[in-house]
Design a protein around this motif. Structure first.
Motif: not given
Length: 528
Positions: A142-153
């Motif tokens: 279960l992987i939650d918010e996989y894209d946060k490291p992209i969206n935050d930058f």
């Protein structure tokens, strides 16, 4: 009345605390018997983390937490599965490389499962953990918010690209032949579906639930769920506000409903609903919970045509074109939840009409954009809008012009040149017209820009209960704007509205960088 879990995403805490849980387990049961590999995109604070938490409890066999829910007597509780649950929201990748943060998290998870991982990279450790747990039983990942490291930058292309590459390498494990045989479920959530991430370009057995017709209400609150599960809260709030139940439901729908990913199933924003009933007041809860100043600055920097978003029609490819280095303003708004699908029509190919989901999103976004474009604090921006609203209601156009002159005077040439690379009259005129468009839309009346008639396009039309204002803006004299409106018969489209019609021509002075002159002329109403 049950307590409401505003801000809580732990299924265990909600159930053990006897808080309200809108039962989505029937959807999950159908999902788990449909496929084994999923991706689901939804805006922030829409219930993604709670859904992951429910799935974890299911696979860990926490039967006690599901007492009274639809799935309780249908799930095979004799089987349990090891669960690797990874939330990128909890990783510290801002103070260290993402790879290091993943290594630390995987070591912690390995320790929790009684093993010390030996791999040197996050990809090696991830594979090692799955294979180790797979010796006992098939594994749920279960992987939650996989894209946060992209969206935050998104403001830092280099770092965003580096994190994207790290994620692509990391998720490549899930297509490894040795790993696939040990997996029971892969469930990945995020806000965005980024183009060219390995997860989507190579993991071709991943079912995208984002616009899947069978799971349009997996997240969010439907009208039926609102009226059933929040019945006591609705009655209580209606009494507090001294309105009828029907009046309150209509207002709630206006403020918070309107999200859809298939054009058919519409849902409420759960975060805003929970805060509404907890506080007893209508407010912009979702918008203010996470909208960054970067977003509104980005739109100004991209010179986005704000007026084009409402009613925009797009094709299927629109939903798969989110690229960091070539951000499309409309795609950015859709992926982050500020635009939604309003209608789907046609068959070959399908067409999608977009729009703002509801009053909360529309008014909040435009107010923040107005504040950024007009270079004024939000408190002053709100006061300015209220004054403009009064001028339209009272037909006080001299004050209307005076307010805009003050706004444009505050936008210094120095600030304007930061966003207009060349000294172009066309560009700064477009900038000022955007300010006018945003302000007019915030006054609460009916406003439209680039309105098509049988003889041309009207710059803007604003309507109140009594008046219709037909507006034309020109660099030069207001006479030119007035002449065009008359020659083109722009007013004819509105003769049967039963309202007073005013032609309103505004001339911009290129030397002053402000309104030079203006004219108004009332049109005789057509009698029936």
């Amino acid at each position: 009345m049950k307590r409401l879990p505003a801000g809580e995403s732990s299924f265990q805490k909600i159930r053990e605390g006897d808080q309200l849980y809108v039962d989505k387990t029937r959807h999950l049961y159908e999902l788990l018997n449909f496929d084994d590999y999923y991706f689901l995109s939804r805006p922030r604070r829409f219930g993604k983390s709670l859904t992951v938490s429910v799935l974890r409890a299911l696979f860990e066999g926490r039967k006690d937490l599901f007492e009274g829910l639809w799935i309780h007597d249908r799930w095979d509780w004799t089987k349990t599965y090891p669960v690797i649950s990874l939330s990128f929201n909890g990783l510290d990748y801002k103070n260290q490389p993402l790879e290091h943060a993943l290594l630390r998290e995987l070591d912690i998870q390995g320790k929790n499962f009684g093993t010390q991982l030996q791999g040197n990279t996050s990809k090696e450790k991830f594979k090692e953990l799955i294979l180790h747990l797979g010796q006992q039983a098939k594994v749920a990942v279960l992987i939650d918010e996989y894209d946060k490291p992209i969206n935050d930058f998104l403001h830092d292309y280099e770092q965003s690209d580096a994190n994207r590459d790290t994620l692509g390498n990391f998720f490549g494990v899930l297509k490894d032949n040795d790993v696939v045989d040990h997996l029971r479920l892969v469930f990945i959530t995020g806000v965005s579906k980024f183009y060219k991430v390995t997860l989507f370009s190579e993991l071709n057995n991943l079912t995208d639930l984002t616009q899947h017709p069978k799971f349009g209400t997996l997240l969010g609150i439907t009208q039926e769920e609102l009226e059933r599960d929040f019945a006591e809260h609705i009655e209580h709030l209606a009494a507090e506000m001294a309105v009828t139940r029907e009046e309150l439901l209509a207002k709630i729908k206006h403020w918070y409903n309107g999200y859809t990913w298939d054009g058919r199933n519409f849902v409420y924003n759960p975060f805003s609903l929970l805060h509404l009933f907890n506080s007893g007041e209508f407010d912009n809860y979702w918008f203010t919970s996470g909208t960054t100043s970067w977003l509104v600055r980005k739109f100004r920097d991209m010179k986005a045509d704000i007026s084009s978003f409402e009613g925009m029609t797009v094709g299927r490819a629109f939903f798969d074109k989110f690229e960091v280095k070539n951000l499309d303003p409309a795609v950015l708004l859709y992926q982050t939840g500020y635009l939604t699908i309003k209608e789907v029509y046609g068959t070959d190919p399908k067409r999608y009409r977009l729009g703002y989901p509801n009053h909360e999103v529309h008014s909040s976004l435009l107010l923040n954009l107005f504040q950024e474009y007009a270079h004024t604090p939000v408190s002053r921006a709100s006061e300015t809008i209220w004054k403009l609203q009064d001028t339209l209601v009272l037909h006080d156009l001299p004050t209307f012009i005076s307010i805009f002159k003050g706004i444009f005077a505050d936008i210094s040439n120095r600030m304007l040149k930061q966003y207009i690379e060349e000294d172009s009259i066309t560009l700064w005129e477009a900038y000022y017209q955007t300010v006018i468009y945003l302000a007019l839309n915030l006054t609460g009346g009916e406003v439209a820009c680039e309105v098509q008639t049988n003889r041309g396009y009207i710059d803007a039309v604003a309507e109140t209960d009594k008046y219709v204002y037909i507006m034309e803006f020109k660099v030069g004299r207001a006479d030119e704007a007035m002449r065009q409106m008359k020659d083109m018969g722009y007013h004819e489209k509105y003769l049967t509205r039963g309202k007073e019609i005013t032609l309103f021509g505004v001339g911009f002075d290129p030397e002053l960088r402000n309104i030079g002159d203006w004219k108004e002329e009332r049109v005789e109403m057509q009698r029936t």
